[in-house]
Design an enzyme around this catalytic site. Structure first.
Site, mmCIF file in Angstrom:
data_model
loop_
_atom_site.group_PDB
_atom_site.id
_atom_site.type_symbol
_atom_site.label_atom_id
_atom_site.label_comp_id
_atom_site.label_asym_id
_atom_site.label_seq_id
_atom_site.Cartn_x
_atom_site.Cartn_y
_atom_site.Cartn_z
ATOM 1 N N ASP A 183 0.657 -1.326 0.078
ATOM 2 C CA ASP A 183 0.082 0.144 -0.097
ATOM 3 C C ASP A 183 0.780 1.225 -0.175
ATOM 4 O O ASP A 183 1.889 1.191 0.524
ATOM 5 C CB ASP A 183 -0.859 0.107 1.165
ATOM 6 C CG ASP A 183 -2.064 0.947 1.103
ATOM 7 O OD1 ASP A 183 -2.314 1.430 0.121
ATOM 8 O OD2 ASP A 183 -2.715 1.308 2.061
ATOM 9 N N HIS A 209 2.966 3.445 -8.958
ATOM 10 C CA HIS A 209 2.672 1.716 -9.335
ATOM 11 C C HIS A 209 3.853 1.344 -9.983
ATOM 12 O O HIS A 209 4.212 0.227 -9.649
ATOM 13 C CB HIS A 209 1.300 1.554 -10.174
ATOM 14 C CG HIS A 209 0.068 1.998 -9.434
ATOM 15 N ND1 HIS A 209 -0.257 1.781 -8.010
ATOM 16 C CD2 HIS A 209 -1.165 2.850 -9.842
ATOM 17 C CE1 HIS A 209 -1.396 1.907 -7.791
ATOM 18 N NE2 HIS A 209 -1.812 2.596 -8.796
ATOM 19 N N LEU A 224 10.456 -21.135 -4.724
ATOM 20 C CA LEU A 224 9.385 -20.048 -4.101
ATOM 21 C C LEU A 224 7.937 -19.991 -4.776
ATOM 22 O O LEU A 224 8.072 -20.308 -6.035
ATOM 23 C CB LEU A 224 9.920 -18.744 -4.426
ATOM 24 C CG LEU A 224 9.245 -17.480 -3.994
ATOM 25 C CD1 LEU A 224 9.143 -17.432 -2.549
ATOM 26 C CD2 LEU A 224 9.541 -16.029 -4.606
HETATM 27 C C1 FPP Z 1 -1.598 0.224 -3.437
HETATM 28 O O1 FPP Z 1 -1.371 1.574 -3.684
HETATM 29 C C2 FPP Z 1 -1.213 -0.573 -4.685
HETATM 30 C C3 FPP Z 1 -2.026 -1.008 -5.457
HETATM 31 C C4 FPP Z 1 -3.442 -1.094 -5.754
HETATM 32 C C5 FPP Z 1 -1.254 -1.742 -6.475
HETATM 33 C C6 FPP Z 1 -0.150 -2.859 -6.197
HETATM 34 C C7 FPP Z 1 0.163 -3.347 -7.422
HETATM 35 C C8 FPP Z 1 1.467 -3.471 -8.056
HETATM 36 C C9 FPP Z 1 2.840 -3.002 -7.079
HETATM 37 C C10 FPP Z 1 1.792 -3.976 -9.207
HETATM 38 C C11 FPP Z 1 1.650 -5.621 -9.082
HETATM 39 C C12 FPP Z 1 2.489 -6.134 -10.384
HETATM 40 C C13 FPP Z 1 2.696 -7.328 -10.401
HETATM 41 C C14 FPP Z 1 3.302 -7.846 -11.664
HETATM 42 C C15 FPP Z 1 2.209 -8.389 -9.556
HETATM 43 P P1 FPP Z 1 -2.470 2.758 -3.669
HETATM 44 O O2 FPP Z 1 -2.856 2.995 -5.027
HETATM 45 O O3 FPP Z 1 -3.734 2.357 -2.860
HETATM 46 O O4 FPP Z 1 -1.614 3.985 -2.793
HETATM 47 P P2 FPP Z 1 -2.437 5.163 -1.938
HETATM 48 O O5 FPP Z 1 -3.089 4.310 -0.787
HETATM 49 O O6 FPP Z 1 -1.334 5.694 -1.427
HETATM 50 O O7 FPP Z 1 -3.266 5.667 -2.907
#
Ligand code: FPP
Length: 232
Positions: A13, A30, A124
């Site tokens: 997050d 992201h 893994l």
């Molecule tokens: C939360 O930050 C993050 C997400 C909703 C997306 C996480 C996804 C990735 C890191 C990509 C994964 C990729 C693969 C290949 C598995 P947020 O947008 O909720 O942040 P905020 O709370 O600060 O708005």
């Protein structure tokens, strides 16, 4: 000797806030977030973690702006395709956990191909939760149980076997970044006895050193599973 948890689950997050702090668009967070994930997967593999599960896209995340949702789907597709050979060469097994019916056909094809290619691997176990929620998981399990065994009373053991995580042990350690102390509909059943580690660091900044810190913290916990403390 440090004890390495067998299964670590992560709620990644804070990508959006990481970007906002730098006056960048949310999607830049992201992109950085996937780079952070790559390092964590590699480090888990090096440490001998047997199972790593990450919450990449929750069922509630469809309510984000359409642009951001499409970007995330493309990002996952692109990085999955880019990293697949390396993960396979490291003997990692890739699994996607969630509702597959709403994932676009191009991403779904890559998901199925990645699972197929790595199915026999013994290193893994890397599970990516996509269009997932803990409540969805329990409901789909219950519906399948009713359809297949309408007469049999449901037990904890039976329900566990119908969850999408069947075959994966429950996580010993759950990490959530960005300062929120919530489970946010992640693996509700599976986290019954997990140790929960919350850190203020935004996900893009979560480094292998931070992971080691979380494992260190886990090592100082006394897991009792409802029993009384042996230290009393
Ligand atoms: C939360 O930050 C993050 C997400 C909703 C997306 C996480 C996804 C990735 C890191 C990509 C994964 C990729 C693969 C290949 C598995 P947020 O947008 O909720 O942040 P905020 O709370 O600060 O708005």
């Amino acid at each position: 000797m440090k004890q390495i948890p067998q299964h670590i689950a992560i709620i990644m997050d804070g990508n959006g806030r990481w970007a906002k702090k730098r006056f960048l668009p949310r999607v830049a967070g992201h992109v950085k977030g996937v780079n952070a994930l790559k390092k964590i997967v590699t480090h888990c593999n090096d440490l001998g973690v047997k199972y790593l599960t990450v919450f990449a896209f929750g069922r509630e995340n469809w309510n984000r702006p359409q642009d951001e949702v499409s970007f995330l789907m493309r990002l996952i597709l692109k990085r999955l395709n880019k990293e697949l050979d390396e993960l396979h060469s490291k003997n990692a097994q890739i699994k996607f956990i969630g509702d597959r019916s709403r994932i676009n056909s191009e991403l779904l094809a890559s998901v199925l191909a990645a699972e197929d290619k790595t199915r026999q691997n013994t290193g893994l176990n890397f599970s990516i939760c996509l269009d997932y929620s803990g409540q969805y998981d329990i409901v789909q399990a219950v519906n399948r149980i009713i359809a297949e065994n309408p007469e049999t009373p449901v037990t904890e053991e039976i329900l566990s076997q119908y969850l999408l995580t069947d075959g994966i042990p429950n996580p010993e350690l759950v990490i959530r970044t960005s300062g929120e102390s919530r489970i946010s509909n992640f693996m509700l059943w599976q986290l019954a006895y997990s140790e929960l580690y919350f850190t203020n660091i935004y996900w893009p900044d979560f480094s292998p050193a931070e992971l080691e810190g979380a494992i260190e913290w886990y090592n100082n916990r006394e897991r009792r599973f409802g029993k009384i403390s042996e230290q009393i």
